[in-house]
Design a protein around this motif. Structure first.
Motif, PDB file in Angstrom:
ATOM      1  N   GLN A 169       4.412  47.159 -35.976  1.00 37.05           N
ATOM      2  CA  GLN A 169       5.309  46.735 -37.053  1.00 37.05           C
ATOM      3  C   GLN A 169       4.543  45.945 -38.100  1.00 37.05           C
ATOM      4  OE1 GLN A 169       8.612  44.190 -35.880  1.00 37.05           O
ATOM      5  NE2 GLN A 169       9.278  43.935 -38.000  1.00 37.05           N
ATOM      6  N   ARG A 170       3.648  45.065 -37.663  1.00 33.49           N
ATOM      7  CA  ARG A 170       2.912  44.220 -38.608  1.00 33.49           C
ATOM      8  C   ARG A 170       1.919  45.014 -39.449  1.00 33.49           C
ATOM      9  NH1 ARG A 170       1.889  41.246 -33.994  1.00 33.49           N
ATOM     10  NH2 ARG A 170      -0.361  41.461 -34.288  1.00 33.49           N
ATOM     11  N   MET A 171       1.511  46.185 -38.987  1.00 38.42           N
ATOM     12  CA  MET A 171       0.538  46.993 -39.736  1.00 38.42           C
ATOM     13  C   MET A 171       1.049  47.397 -41.114  1.00 38.42           C
ATOM     14  SD  MET A 171      -1.005  49.736 -37.059  1.00 38.42           S
ATOM     15  CE  MET A 171      -1.845  49.272 -35.548  1.00 38.42           C
ATOM     16  N   ILE A 172       2.342  47.613 -41.236  1.00 44.85           N
ATOM     17  CA  ILE A 172       2.929  48.054 -42.510  1.00 44.85           C
ATOM     18  C   ILE A 172       3.431  46.827 -43.252  1.00 44.85           C
ATOM     19  CG2 ILE A 172       4.605  49.553 -43.631  1.00 44.85           C
ATOM     20  CD1 ILE A 172       2.509  51.042 -41.996  1.00 44.85           C
ATOM     21  N   LYS A 173       2.808  46.530 -44.380  1.00 43.59           N
ATOM     22  CA  LYS A 173       3.143  45.322 -45.132  1.00 43.59           C
ATOM     23  C   LYS A 173       4.277  45.588 -46.131  1.00 43.59           C
ATOM     24  CE  LYS A 173      -0.591  44.003 -43.109  1.00 43.59           C
ATOM     25  NZ  LYS A 173      -0.489  43.536 -41.728  1.00 43.59           N
ATOM     26  N   VAL A 180       1.170  38.199 -51.409  1.00 46.56           N
ATOM     27  CA  VAL A 180       0.409  37.080 -50.850  1.00 46.56           C
ATOM     28  C   VAL A 180      -1.043  37.489 -50.612  1.00 46.56           C
ATOM     29  CG1 VAL A 180       0.136  35.618 -48.799  1.00 46.56           C
ATOM     30  CG2 VAL A 180       2.385  35.895 -49.836  1.00 46.56           C
ATOM     31  N   ILE A 181      -1.250  38.681 -50.081  1.00 43.49           N
ATOM     32  CA  ILE A 181      -2.605  39.161 -49.800  1.00 43.49           C
ATOM     33  C   ILE A 181      -3.404  39.322 -51.093  1.00 43.49           C
ATOM     34  CG2 ILE A 181      -3.928  41.106 -48.886  1.00 43.49           C
ATOM     35  CD1 ILE A 181      -1.624  41.482 -46.834  1.00 43.49           C
ATOM     36  N   LYS A 182      -2.767  39.800 -52.139  1.00 45.16           N
ATOM     37  CA  LYS A 182      -3.455  39.935 -53.429  1.00 45.16           C
ATOM     38  C   LYS A 182      -3.898  38.578 -53.957  1.00 45.16           C
ATOM     39  CE  LYS A 182      -1.519  44.315 -55.134  1.00 45.16           C
ATOM     40  NZ  LYS A 182      -0.694  44.948 -56.197  1.00 45.16           N
ATOM     41  N   HIS A 183      -3.040  37.587 -53.831  1.00 46.50           N
ATOM     42  CA  HIS A 183      -3.447  36.234 -54.232  1.00 46.50           C
ATOM     43  C   HIS A 183      -4.643  35.779 -53.406  1.00 46.50           C
ATOM     44  CE1 HIS A 183      -0.695  34.915 -57.305  1.00 46.50           C
ATOM     45  NE2 HIS A 183       0.359  35.282 -56.611  1.00 46.50           N
ATOM     46  N   GLY A 184      -4.621  36.079 -52.108  1.00 50.05           N
ATOM     47  CA  GLY A 184      -5.733  35.692 -51.257  1.00 50.05           C
ATOM     48  C   GLY A 184      -7.042  36.314 -51.706  1.00 50.05           C
ATOM     49  N   GLY A 335     -17.447  47.686 -36.406  1.00 46.00           N
ATOM     50  CA  GLY A 335     -16.722  48.752 -37.075  1.00 46.00           C
ATOM     51  C   GLY A 335     -16.717  48.581 -38.581  1.00 46.00           C
ATOM     52  N   TYR A 336     -16.130  49.553 -39.271  1.00 46.46           N
ATOM     53  CA  TYR A 336     -16.225  49.596 -40.726  1.00 46.46           C
ATOM     54  C   TYR A 336     -15.105  48.862 -41.456  1.00 46.46           C
ATOM     55  CZ  TYR A 336     -19.943  53.031 -40.163  1.00 46.46           C
ATOM     56  OH  TYR A 336     -21.126  53.648 -39.836  1.00 46.46           O
ATOM     57  N   GLY A 337     -14.145  48.310 -40.746  1.00 45.77           N
ATOM     58  CA  GLY A 337     -13.068  47.603 -41.432  1.00 45.77           C
ATOM     59  C   GLY A 337     -11.885  47.409 -40.512  1.00 45.77           C
ATOM     60  N   HIS A 338     -10.878  46.665 -40.995  1.00 47.20           N
ATOM     61  CA  HIS A 338      -9.719  46.353 -40.162  1.00 47.20           C
ATOM     62  C   HIS A 338      -8.523  46.005 -41.032  1.00 47.20           C
ATOM     63  CE1 HIS A 338     -10.200  42.035 -40.988  1.00 47.20           C
ATOM     64  NE2 HIS A 338     -11.506  42.222 -40.826  1.00 47.20           N
ATOM     65  N   SER A 339      -7.385  45.880 -40.375  1.00 48.90           N
ATOM     66  CA  SER A 339      -6.142  45.542 -41.043  1.00 48.90           C
ATOM     67  C   SER A 339      -6.129  44.079 -41.469  1.00 48.90           C
ATOM     68  CB  SER A 339      -4.978  45.817 -40.100  1.00 48.90           C
ATOM     69  OG  SER A 339      -3.745  45.498 -40.702  1.00 48.90           O
ATOM     70  N   PHE A 340      -5.309  43.777 -42.465  1.00 46.17           N
ATOM     71  CA  PHE A 340      -5.121  42.411 -42.931  1.00 46.17           C
ATOM     72  C   PHE A 340      -3.665  42.002 -42.774  1.00 46.17           C
ATOM     73  CE2 PHE A 340      -9.226  43.080 -44.441  1.00 46.17           C
ATOM     74  CZ  PHE A 340      -9.785  41.834 -44.666  1.00 46.17           C
ATOM     75  N   GLY A 341      -3.431  40.705 -42.739  1.00 48.85           N
ATOM     76  CA  GLY A 341      -2.089  40.164 -42.582  1.00 48.85           C
ATOM     77  C   GLY A 341      -2.168  38.810 -41.931  1.00 48.85           C
ATOM     78  N   THR A 361      -5.483  55.951 -35.402  1.00 50.85           N
ATOM     79  CA  THR A 361      -4.398  55.616 -36.327  1.00 50.85           C
ATOM     80  C   THR A 361      -4.601  56.309 -37.664  1.00 50.85           C
ATOM     81  OG1 THR A 361      -4.137  53.455 -35.274  1.00 50.85           O
ATOM     82  CG2 THR A 361      -3.216  53.710 -37.492  1.00 50.85           C
ATOM     83  N   VAL A 362      -3.506  56.814 -38.218  1.00 47.35           N
ATOM     84  CA  VAL A 362      -3.533  57.482 -39.521  1.00 47.35           C
ATOM     85  C   VAL A 362      -3.124  56.469 -40.593  1.00 47.35           C
ATOM     86  CG1 VAL A 362      -2.562  59.349 -40.918  1.00 47.35           C
ATOM     87  CG2 VAL A 362      -2.961  59.700 -38.457  1.00 47.35           C
ATOM     88  N   LEU A 363      -3.907  56.389 -41.667  1.00 45.91           N
ATOM     89  CA  LEU A 363      -3.587  55.451 -42.744  1.00 45.91           C
ATOM     90  C   LEU A 363      -2.347  55.910 -43.485  1.00 45.91           C
ATOM     91  CD1 LEU A 363      -7.121  54.670 -44.229  1.00 45.91           C
ATOM     92  CD2 LEU A 363      -5.911  53.546 -42.348  1.00 45.91           C
ATOM     93  N   GLU A 364      -1.493  54.953 -43.849  1.00 48.31           N
ATOM     94  CA  GLU A 364      -0.256  55.277 -44.539  1.00 48.31           C
ATOM     95  C   GLU A 364       0.117  54.173 -45.520  1.00 48.31           C
ATOM     96  OE1 GLU A 364       3.435  54.658 -41.973  1.00 48.31           O
ATOM     97  OE2 GLU A 364       1.893  54.981 -40.426  1.00 48.31           O
ATOM     98  N   PRO A 365       1.034  54.468 -46.444  1.00 50.08           N
ATOM     99  CA  PRO A 365       1.432  53.469 -47.431  1.00 50.08           C
ATOM    100  C   PRO A 365       1.913  52.178 -46.778  1.00 50.08           C
ATOM    101  CG  PRO A 365       2.242  55.615 -48.083  1.00 50.08           C
ATOM    102  CD  PRO A 365       1.663  55.782 -46.699  1.00 50.08           C
ATOM    103  N   GLY A 366       1.539  51.051 -47.387  1.00 49.57           N
ATOM    104  CA  GLY A 366       1.900  49.745 -46.871  1.00 49.57           C
ATOM    105  C   GLY A 366       0.818  49.114 -46.022  1.00 49.57           C
ATOM    106  N   MET A 367      -0.187  49.891 -45.654  1.00 52.14           N
ATOM    107  CA  MET A 367      -1.295  49.332 -44.885  1.00 52.14           C
ATOM    108  C   MET A 367      -2.299  48.673 -45.822  1.00 52.14           C
ATOM    109  SD  MET A 367      -2.050  52.194 -41.943  1.00 52.14           S
ATOM    110  CE  MET A 367      -0.915  52.405 -40.560  1.00 52.14           C
ATOM    111  N   VAL A 368      -2.927  47.615 -45.341  1.00 51.57           N
ATOM    112  CA  VAL A 368      -3.971  46.908 -46.089  1.00 51.57           C
ATOM    113  C   VAL A 368      -5.196  46.838 -45.187  1.00 51.57           C
ATOM    114  CG1 VAL A 368      -4.619  44.802 -47.296  1.00 51.57           C
ATOM    115  CG2 VAL A 368      -2.223  45.547 -47.306  1.00 51.57           C
ATOM    116  N   VAL A 369      -6.291  47.424 -45.633  1.00 54.06           N
ATOM    117  CA  VAL A 369      -7.484  47.501 -44.788  1.00 54.06           C
ATOM    118  C   VAL A 369      -8.728  47.113 -45.587  1.00 54.06           C
ATOM    119  CG1 VAL A 369      -6.548  49.274 -43.263  1.00 54.06           C
ATOM    120  CG2 VAL A 369      -7.810  49.952 -45.299  1.00 54.06           C
ATOM    121  N   SER A 370      -9.765  46.744 -44.862  1.00 53.05           N
ATOM    122  CA  SER A 370     -11.042  46.426 -45.493  1.00 53.05           C
ATOM    123  C   SER A 370     -12.017  47.566 -45.318  1.00 53.05           C
ATOM    124  CB  SER A 370     -11.644  45.158 -44.869  1.00 53.05           C
ATOM    125  OG  SER A 370     -11.861  45.344 -43.480  1.00 53.05           O
ATOM    126  N   MET A 371     -13.012  47.592 -46.180  1.00 50.12           N
ATOM    127  CA  MET A 371     -14.210  48.402 -45.973  1.00 50.12           C
ATOM    128  C   MET A 371     -15.357  47.406 -45.920  1.00 50.12           C
ATOM    129  SD  MET A 371     -16.162  50.913 -45.451  1.00 50.12           S
ATOM    130  CE  MET A 371     -14.722  51.893 -45.057  1.00 50.12           C
TER     131      MET A 371
END
Length: 418
Positions: A169-173, A180-184, A335-341, A361-371
């Motif tokens: 549930q937390r994966m989808i922002k 908030v994440i954009k401000h961060g 690894g190459y990146g991970h979820s944020f939240g 896991t398949v990437l989908e809208p609402g996810m926030v990840v790093s590279m």
């Protein structure tokens, strides 16, 4: 001196639980509608697993559903969620602050008896007329002794893990979370610029780290004046200290020719963001430049691969091939990146959304990840040091992907001539 029998009796009669609605509810990070959306998602999990209640005990679980981020100091905390209530269980040492800064009700337990925390769990259900036979818990972050104590408290009840479902549930922002994440990310860039301006021969790693941290903390306070200011930090590394991604700042003084690693971590109300960059103090040697450019090549390709429908393990596999072409794959560190939240260096992790070879896991809208590719060349070898770049990407509802990190990367931006 031992207490008299009368004094023992007096202590035993003190309140086991308290209601401390001290002051008024403060403005939370998110709207009431946002917390109701989150709780509705948890209640769908409860319905699917036929649960009467959920007892959340992790930093990330309690924060996500209530906005309260506790400080343990050896005490237990919880959020008890039923079909129509949510109640934080907090220690008397925090007084009314948890109630003021959380969504939902609150029960305070005192220190007068060792098991008062568990008594508070019982009271949260009793107040709401719930007799629990099946209770959800977070087995990914629940110590065995605490789990056993919860089981003993609710004798006959079955404890069922909900951690993986809650993590999904937390994966989808939501839109509010992404804001908030954009401000961060923006604040991380501010810290990066302050650090870059401070870099010079002779300054210590910890002094640079303090400069970056202060710049970010001031901006967090300005941007989120209604929330507590806590947990922001910087890892600034130089020379051999760049070999690990999580190496803390030391008293080492910067020297000309050093490889540097800038790592800014603004914490905005429990939401972690990051800016990570490789820099050099003066011109890098030929081998260092080769390794840096190879890592930048992987980083650029990784940014292109993050999009709706991409599979985490497929991204990792393709990026591995680039490192193989440079004979650097054995030097990759994670690894190459991970979820944020809701996460930090001491709590939280959406482990199901990491760009690794074993995650489907398949990437989908609402996810926030790093590279964030990284390779380390060991001390004594040409090009020795750790090379790392890090950007944060938001996958939009329209299928677009926004890179919210604006700080430049690569040799064209981060060779410091100071």
């Amino acid at each position: 001196m031992a207490l008299s029998s009368a004094e023992v009796t007096k202590v035993s009669e003190l309140e086991r639980l308290k209601t401390l609605h001290n002051g008024t509810k403060q403005q939370l990070t998110f709207s009431d509608a946002e917390f109701e959306r989150r709780l509705a998602g948890l209640r769908r999990i409860m319905a699917a697993k036929e649960l009467d209640a959920v007892i959340l005990t992790s930093y990330h679980g309690i924060k996500y559903y209530s906005d309260f981020l506790y400080t343990t100091f050896g005490r237990n905390y919880a959020l008890v969620v039923t079909a129509d209530s949510s109640t934080t269980i907090t220690a008397n040492i925090d007084a009314g602050m948890p109630w003021r800064t959380s969504y939902g009700d609150n029960i305070v337990y005192t220190d007068w008896k060792r098991d008062n925390f568990y008594f508070g769990l019982q009271e949260a259900l009793k107040r709401n007329g719930v007799k629990a036979s099946r209770i959800g818990v977070e087995d990914d972050a629940l110590p065995l002794m605490t789990r056993q104590a919860i089981a003993a408290t609710f004798d006959g009840a079955t404890l069922v893990d909900v951690s993986q479902d809650a993590m999904r549930q937390r994966m989808i922002k939501s839109a509010e979370e992404i804001e908030v994440i954009k401000h961060g990310a923006r604040i991380g860039d501010i810290g990066g610029e302050a650090i870059k301006a401070a870099i010079r021969e002779g300054i210590t790693e910890y002094e640079v780290a303090l400069i970056g941290t202060e710049a970010m903390v001031h901006e967090i306070a300005k941007t989120f004046p209604h929330r507590e200011v806590r947990d922001t930090w910087v890892w600034f590394q130089s020379g051999i200290n760049t070999d690990g991604a999580h190496n803390w700042a030391t008293t080492r003084k910067l020297e000309r020719g050093d490889i540097l690693s800038l790592n800014c971590f603004p914490m905005t109300s429990g939401y972690y963001t990051a800016l990570e960059r490789t820099l050099f103090l003066g011109e890098p040697d030929e081998r260092s430049l080769q390794v840096w450019n190879a890592n930048v090549e992987v980083h650029k390709r990784g940014l292109e691969l993050i999009k709706p429908g991409a599979v985490c393990k497929d991204i990792a596999a393709e990026l591995n091939e680039i490192f193989i072409s440079h004979n650097l794959l054995p030097n990759r560190t994670f690894g190459y990146g991970h979820s944020f939240g809701v996460l930090s260096h001491y709590y939280g992790r959406e482990a199901g959304l990491e760009l690794r070879e074993d995650i489907d896991t398949v990437l989908e809208p609402g996810m926030v990840v790093s590279m964030e590719p990284m390779v380390t060349i060991l001390d004594g070898e040409p090009g020795a040091g750790g090379y790392r770049e890090h950007d944060i990407l938001v996958i939009g509802e329209d299928g677009g992907v926004e890179n919210i990190t604006k700080f430049g990367f690569g040799p064209e931006n981060n060779i410091i001539d100071a």
